[in-house]
Design a protein around this motif. Structure first.
Motif, mmCIF file in Angstrom:
data_model
loop_
_atom_site.group_PDB
_atom_site.id
_atom_site.type_symbol
_atom_site.label_atom_id
_atom_site.label_comp_id
_atom_site.label_asym_id
_atom_site.label_seq_id
_atom_site.Cartn_x
_atom_site.Cartn_y
_atom_site.Cartn_z
ATOM 1 N N ILE A 458 0.837 -1.200 0.000
ATOM 2 C CA ILE A 458 0.000 0.000 0.000
ATOM 3 C C ILE A 458 0.874 1.254 0.000
ATOM 4 C CG2 ILE A 458 -0.251 0.122 2.510
ATOM 5 C CD1 ILE A 458 -2.911 1.000 -0.136
ATOM 6 N N VAL A 459 2.049 1.178 0.623
ATOM 7 C CA VAL A 459 2.979 2.307 0.589
ATOM 8 C C VAL A 459 3.485 2.510 -0.838
ATOM 9 C CG1 VAL A 459 5.141 3.232 1.504
ATOM 10 C CG2 VAL A 459 3.642 1.879 2.982
ATOM 11 N N LEU A 460 3.822 1.419 -1.500
ATOM 12 C CA LEU A 460 4.283 1.523 -2.884
ATOM 13 C C LEU A 460 3.183 2.039 -3.804
ATOM 14 C CD1 LEU A 460 6.272 -1.838 -3.221
ATOM 15 C CD2 LEU A 460 7.161 0.424 -2.653
ATOM 16 N N HIS A 461 1.948 1.680 -3.490
ATOM 17 C CA HIS A 461 0.832 2.045 -4.357
ATOM 18 C C HIS A 461 0.398 3.489 -4.154
ATOM 19 C CE1 HIS A 461 -2.723 1.514 -6.800
ATOM 20 N NE2 HIS A 461 -3.521 1.808 -5.784
ATOM 21 N N ARG A 462 0.417 3.971 -2.905
ATOM 22 C CA ARG A 462 -0.133 5.290 -2.619
ATOM 23 C C ARG A 462 0.897 6.313 -2.144
ATOM 24 N NH1 ARG A 462 -5.884 5.489 -2.536
ATOM 25 N NH2 ARG A 462 -5.480 7.681 -2.101
ATOM 26 N N GLY A 463 2.133 5.895 -1.994
ATOM 27 C CA GLY A 463 3.150 6.795 -1.475
ATOM 28 C C GLY A 463 3.519 7.901 -2.452
ATOM 29 N N PHE A 486 -2.389 -1.323 13.883
ATOM 30 C CA PHE A 486 -3.832 -1.145 13.774
ATOM 31 C C PHE A 486 -4.540 -1.432 15.101
ATOM 32 C CE2 PHE A 486 -4.558 -1.789 8.911
ATOM 33 C CZ PHE A 486 -3.737 -0.709 8.658
ATOM 34 N N SER A 487 -4.275 -2.600 15.717
ATOM 35 C CA SER A 487 -5.036 -3.043 16.888
ATOM 36 C C SER A 487 -4.753 -2.162 18.105
ATOM 37 C CB SER A 487 -4.692 -4.492 17.227
ATOM 38 O OG SER A 487 -5.114 -5.354 16.198
ATOM 39 N N GLU A 488 -5.802 -1.977 18.924
ATOM 40 C CA GLU A 488 -5.695 -1.221 20.173
ATOM 41 C C GLU A 488 -6.337 -2.015 21.303
ATOM 42 O OE1 GLU A 488 -7.029 2.787 19.933
ATOM 43 O OE2 GLU A 488 -5.794 3.258 18.168
ATOM 44 N N PRO A 489 -5.964 -1.716 22.568
ATOM 45 C CA PRO A 489 -6.487 -2.506 23.702
ATOM 46 C C PRO A 489 -8.000 -2.566 23.769
ATOM 47 C CG PRO A 489 -4.648 -1.133 24.405
ATOM 48 C CD PRO A 489 -4.942 -0.738 22.986
ATOM 49 N N GLU A 490 -8.690 -1.468 23.485
ATOM 50 C CA GLU A 490 -10.150 -1.449 23.615
ATOM 51 C C GLU A 490 -10.862 -1.734 22.302
ATOM 52 O OE1 GLU A 490 -11.578 -1.270 26.542
ATOM 53 O OE2 GLU A 490 -9.580 -1.090 27.436
ATOM 54 N N ALA A 491 -10.091 -1.839 21.214
ATOM 55 C CA ALA A 491 -10.713 -2.021 19.897
ATOM 56 C C ALA A 491 -10.644 -3.467 19.420
ATOM 57 C CB ALA A 491 -10.059 -1.101 18.869
ATOM 58 N N LEU A 543 -10.206 9.216 10.099
ATOM 59 C CA LEU A 543 -9.049 8.350 10.306
ATOM 60 C C LEU A 543 -7.993 8.680 9.264
ATOM 61 C CD1 LEU A 543 -10.883 4.940 10.863
ATOM 62 C CD2 LEU A 543 -9.994 6.487 12.609
ATOM 63 N N THR A 544 -6.732 8.617 9.676
ATOM 64 C CA THR A 544 -5.627 8.959 8.777
ATOM 65 C C THR A 544 -4.524 7.924 8.911
ATOM 66 O OG1 THR A 544 -6.142 11.322 8.936
ATOM 67 C CG2 THR A 544 -3.925 10.744 8.184
ATOM 68 N N MET A 545 -3.855 7.635 7.797
ATOM 69 C CA MET A 545 -2.773 6.655 7.782
ATOM 70 C C MET A 545 -1.435 7.383 7.856
ATOM 71 S SD MET A 545 -2.874 3.216 7.457
ATOM 72 C CE MET A 545 -4.040 2.631 6.228
ATOM 73 N N PHE A 546 -0.577 6.914 8.769
ATOM 74 C CA PHE A 546 0.733 7.525 8.974
ATOM 75 C C PHE A 546 1.841 6.499 8.761
ATOM 76 C CE2 PHE A 546 -2.221 9.914 11.648
ATOM 77 C CZ PHE A 546 -1.913 11.238 11.321
ATOM 78 N N GLY A 591 -8.007 7.460 5.955
ATOM 79 C CA GLY A 591 -7.451 6.271 6.590
ATOM 80 C C GLY A 591 -8.245 5.002 6.376
ATOM 81 N N TRP A 592 -9.585 5.099 6.509
ATOM 82 C CA TRP A 592 -10.386 3.885 6.356
ATOM 83 C C TRP A 592 -10.344 3.374 4.919
ATOM 84 C CZ3 TRP A 592 -11.722 0.232 9.356
ATOM 85 C CH2 TRP A 592 -12.678 -0.701 8.953
ATOM 86 N N THR A 593 -10.385 4.291 3.964
ATOM 87 C CA THR A 593 -10.269 3.898 2.554
ATOM 88 C C THR A 593 -8.953 3.190 2.306
ATOM 89 O OG1 THR A 593 -11.656 5.736 1.839
ATOM 90 C CG2 THR A 593 -10.207 4.759 0.189
ATOM 91 N N LEU A 594 -7.871 3.717 2.877
ATOM 92 C CA LEU A 594 -6.567 3.087 2.686
ATOM 93 C C LEU A 594 -6.472 1.751 3.410
ATOM 94 C CD1 LEU A 594 -4.178 6.171 2.919
ATOM 95 C CD2 LEU A 594 -4.995 4.985 0.893
ATOM 96 N N THR A 595 -7.188 1.628 4.534
ATOM 97 C CA THR A 595 -7.216 0.340 5.228
ATOM 98 C C THR A 595 -7.840 -0.727 4.324
ATOM 99 O OG1 THR A 595 -7.393 1.409 7.384
ATOM 100 C CG2 THR A 595 -8.090 -0.880 7.250
ATOM 101 N N LEU A 596 -8.950 -0.373 3.690
ATOM 102 C CA LEU A 596 -9.589 -1.325 2.767
ATOM 103 C C LEU A 596 -8.689 -1.590 1.565
ATOM 104 C CD1 LEU A 596 -13.281 -0.001 2.844
ATOM 105 C CD2 LEU A 596 -12.261 -1.878 4.161
ATOM 106 N N GLU A 597 -7.981 -0.557 1.108
ATOM 107 C CA GLU A 597 -7.061 -0.754 -0.017
ATOM 108 C C GLU A 597 -5.904 -1.669 0.383
ATOM 109 O OE1 GLU A 597 -5.610 2.498 -2.247
ATOM 110 O OE2 GLU A 597 -7.546 3.526 -2.333
ATOM 111 N N THR A 598 -5.491 -1.591 1.655
ATOM 112 C CA THR A 598 -4.429 -2.484 2.125
ATOM 113 C C THR A 598 -4.852 -3.938 1.940
ATOM 114 O OG1 THR A 598 -3.729 -0.853 3.763
ATOM 115 C CG2 THR A 598 -3.010 -3.121 4.107
ATOM 116 N N LEU A 599 -6.110 -4.236 2.283
ATOM 117 C CA LEU A 599 -6.629 -5.590 2.084
ATOM 118 C C LEU A 599 -6.739 -5.916 0.602
ATOM 119 C CD1 LEU A 599 -9.444 -5.546 4.790
ATOM 120 C CD2 LEU A 599 -7.113 -6.441 5.004
#
Length: 738
Positions: A458-463, A486-491, A543-546, A591-599
């Motif tokens: 995804i970095v190569l695709h959208r960077g 991605f994962s968090e204690p409460e999520a 949401l944003t991807m960093f 961020g959410w769009t990029l999360t789906l694109e990662t998959l």
């Protein structure tokens, strides 16, 4: 469609479905059960023959359609799904067995009869028919069979007879003197079953047949029909839970029902894959043929009754009525499973075969332009002359180690081949399989980026150009390691509910919060992080991807020691960690769009089908004679685990073939992940059970104990089984979310 793969096979399946729909086979069965039990062919048999469905696999010069055994499997699977009454299965088993001796004038004449609508049944060696006068001209068959499917409706019997230590094959006309059929009351109301007696029958036609292959044909086609039955159970249960309401909403919205329905789909998909593989393996060497056939007996025939009962459980009382079609399928499942014989015998056969190695799932590559193969072969020739110095931060194997060889492969686009040039070679499914084939041929391990396999694309695709200039080459060369934050204690697995805050500051963003269960974060140089930049926006907005420097100020990584003593996962704390604007991937809020694109990027990759390896641990225990109980019990356990692993591999192979055919990604990926999670757990438990008291030793000296304690790595790391079942239920089956 249970086993159809290509567009032509889907069309063939639709022909069978349409025919069955016009003939209302289940209602016909109810009205004509007595005639069917006595071998009376259904009134639509002539139409079935005229459509070419009975002879789809026979050569055109003997009146058939010139199709393949795969085509026949489609017909049989769809007839099982439609529950067509009559002698189709025993007849096509007989003609398929006989067709292996095609070319001889006598055999071809018999095949013409089958193509013209004659019915038949096969009598295998276990029925103990004896050949008298074996060495002379006066050859006579004597004996009484056990239960034979289609005995009353058959016009011709293909009979195996014992001649001393040898088995010889004959075709016998039902009307021959000395042949008597005793019709029995069968569980399946849609076709006949009976006992055949041969009283010194001399009117026999000898045919040269392979006994093992003939038996394999019988189990393979029976398994295909069972797969059709199981698929009907899955489809019908799914439709019912979508429409049946309780407490003001469809019962398919209840998670317990969703999980049960998803499990039934997994059973159906594995059954179809295993049955298809049994047909595919009919002309393999005997050990591989046994592997495939026994696997189908366990995974399809052995699960058919269970599937019917699960379908009943999802229907409730309505499925327990005479008017509902379910009991007709249940009856056929009972009959098919009973005639296949005890599962223990199939476990033993498969376990014995698996001791010599796994099922072969080599991908059949179509003919291709040789220029691509020559191009990558030339690069790999150069790579083979180089070494990687290693070790990598994530291991010391050639697949992950950096060095001159890895650099050459990365700079040539062969580390992430589906990606655009210059980082990849824009390889499609066929090119990726050819490349894998060439890696194997050159004895070079295919490079891996570890977790970066899912992150870097995804970095190569959208960077941005600046991001790629800094990050691409070191990642592809294995010099810098990536993790996914991605994962968090409460999520947990609910990524959209994350709360790590990213606040706008001068020149960039300040991160505050925590991530957890981050694989290899303590070894990583960079991380792909999803953070919340707008707390007032909806769950999937703001949401944003960093792209995060894992060695930066304010980033603290704490390894989590697992029950096994290993520490592959981590907590990662962000305390006013700064990320410059130049390291935002995409735009803020994407961020959410990029999360789906990662998959979605993951779907570009296609791997060859490898044995999942769950059986190796059990195989090694047997070979070292470390089993606490009997050897037979251990071999049967190997058979059980091998059957499920092979079915998953067969499913993956089918998906690969679909991709090569240009079809979109199907549900097999989701189904295979869930099936693999369950297999991991069960295979570890089988190994512990086999070694007995040795399982009381610590993980440092007893590898099965270490593996058992490491199970969460496999069954949680890719998303818990419950989350995977939720995904199958809602995204694959379309069950309501609420």
């Amino acid at each position: 469609m249970p086993v159809a793969l290509t567009a032509d096979q889907v069309a063939l399946a639709e022909t069978v479905t349409g025919f069955a729909g016009r003939r209302t086979g289940r209602e016909y069965t109810r009205k004509n059960a007595e005639d069917l039990e006595n071998g009376v062919r259904p009134e639509f048999w002539a139409e079935l023959v005229a459509l070419g469905l009975v002879g789809v696999h026979l050569r055109e010069d003997v009146g058939g359609q010139g199709g393949t055994l795969d085509d026949l499997a489609v017909v049989v699977a769809e007839s099982g799904r439609a529950l067509l009454p009559g002698p189709l299965l025993p007849t096509v088993v007989a003609s398929t067995v006989l067709a292996s001796a095609a070319g001889e004038e006598t055999v071809d004449a018999l095949l013409r009869k089958f193509a013209g609508g004659a019915t038949g049944a096969v009598i295998l060696p276990e029925h103990a028919i004896v050949l008298d006068g074996a060495l002379g001209d006066d050859q006579r068959l004597t004996g009484e069979t056990g239960l034979v499917l289609g005995a009353a409706s058959a016009e011709m019997f293909v009979v195996a007879a014992a001649a001393g230590e040898d088995i010889r094959w004959f075709v016998v006309d039902r009307t021959a003197t000395g042949v008597e059929v005793d019709v029995k009351d069968g569980a399946d109301l849609g076709r006949d079953i009976g006992v055949v007696r041969f009283a010194s029958v001399s009117s026999v036609v000898p045919v040269p047949l392979d006994t093992e292959r003939s038996a394999a044909v019988t189990v393979a086609l029976s398994a295909v029909e069972a797969a059709g039955v199981i698929r009907w159970c899955s489809d019908t249960a799914t439709d019912y839970v979508k429409s049946r309401t309780q407490f003001g909403r469809p019962i398919g919205a209840f998670q317990a029902v969703q999980h049960r329905t998803a499990q039934l789909l997994i059973t159906a998909e594995l059954a179809a894959a295993a049955a298809w593989d049994a047909v595919r393996g009919l002309d393999d060497d005997p050990r591989q043929r046994t592997h495939a056939g026994a696997g189908a007996a366990l995974t399809s025939l052995g699960k058919a009754v269970h599937a019917a009962v699960e379908c009943l459980g999802l229907h409730g009382a309505i499925g327990f009525t005479w008017e509902h079609d379910l009991h007709l399928y249940w009856r056929r499942a009972i009959s098919l499973a009973a005639l296949a014989g005890p599962v223990e015998s199939w476990e033993m056969r498969l376990g014995a075969a698996a001791l010599y190695g796994p099922r072969n799932f080599a991908v059949p590559l179509p003919e291709e332009d040789s220029s691509f193969r020559e191009h990558v072969s030339e690069i790999l020739d150069r790579a083979a002359a180089l070494d990687n110095q290693g070790p990598s931060k994530i291991g010391d194997t050639d697949s992950v180690n950096p060095g001159p060889r890895r650099t050459l492969l990365a700079d040539s686009g062969l580390v992430s081949p589906p990606m655009a040039k210059p980082y990849g070679i824009e390889a499609g499914p066929l090119e990726q399989l050819i490349l894998q084939d060439e890696y194997d041929r050159h004895g070079i391990a295919q490079p891996s980026m570890g977790i970066g396999q899912w992150v870097v694309p995804i970095v190569l695709h959208r960077g941005t150009p600046e991001q790629l200039a800094r990050l691409a080459a070191p990642a592809l060369r294995g010099e810098e390691i990536w993790c996914q934050l991605f994962s968090e204690p409460e999520a947990g697995s609910d990524v959209a509910s994350l709360s790590l805050r990213a606040t706008r500051v001068d020149g960039g963003w300040e991160l505050n919060g925590q991530k957890i269960w981050t694989t290899l974060a303590h070894r990583s140089d960079w991380g792909l992080l999803l953070g919340r930049t707008d707390p007032d926006a909806g769950r999937h907005q703001g949401l944003t991807m960093f792209l995060v420097d894992m060695h930066g100020d304010g980033v603290t990584v704490r390894p989590i020691t697992q029950a096994s003593g290993d520490a592959e996962f981590n907590e990662v704390f962000f305390d006013s960690a700064f990320v410059p604007d130049s390291m935002v991937l995409g735009e803020p809020g994407q961020g959410w769009t990029l999360t789906l694109e990662t998959l979605a990027q993951e779907r570009l990759f296609i791997g060859g089908v490898r044995d999942p390896g769950h059986n190796k641990r059990i195989k090694d225990i047997i070979e070292r004679e470390e089993y606490a109980g009997s050897r037979n019990a251990a071999v049967r356990a190997l058979g059980r685990i091998s059957a499920r692993g092979a079915a998953i591999s067969a499913m993956n192979l089918r998906e690969t073939i679909r991709r090569l055919d240009g079809q979109p990604v199907g549900p097999a990926t989701s189904v295979a992940k869930a099936a693999a999670s369950m297999l991991h757990t069960d295979a570890a438990a089988e190994a512990l059970n086999i070694i007995g008291p040795a399982g009381a030793l610590g993980e440092a000296v007893c590898e099965p104990v270490h593996h058992e304690l490491d199970i969460p790595t496999w069954i949680i790391g890719g998303g818990t089984l419950e989350i995977q079942l939720n995904t199958i239920a809602t995204l694959v089956l379309g069950l309501p979310r609420k």
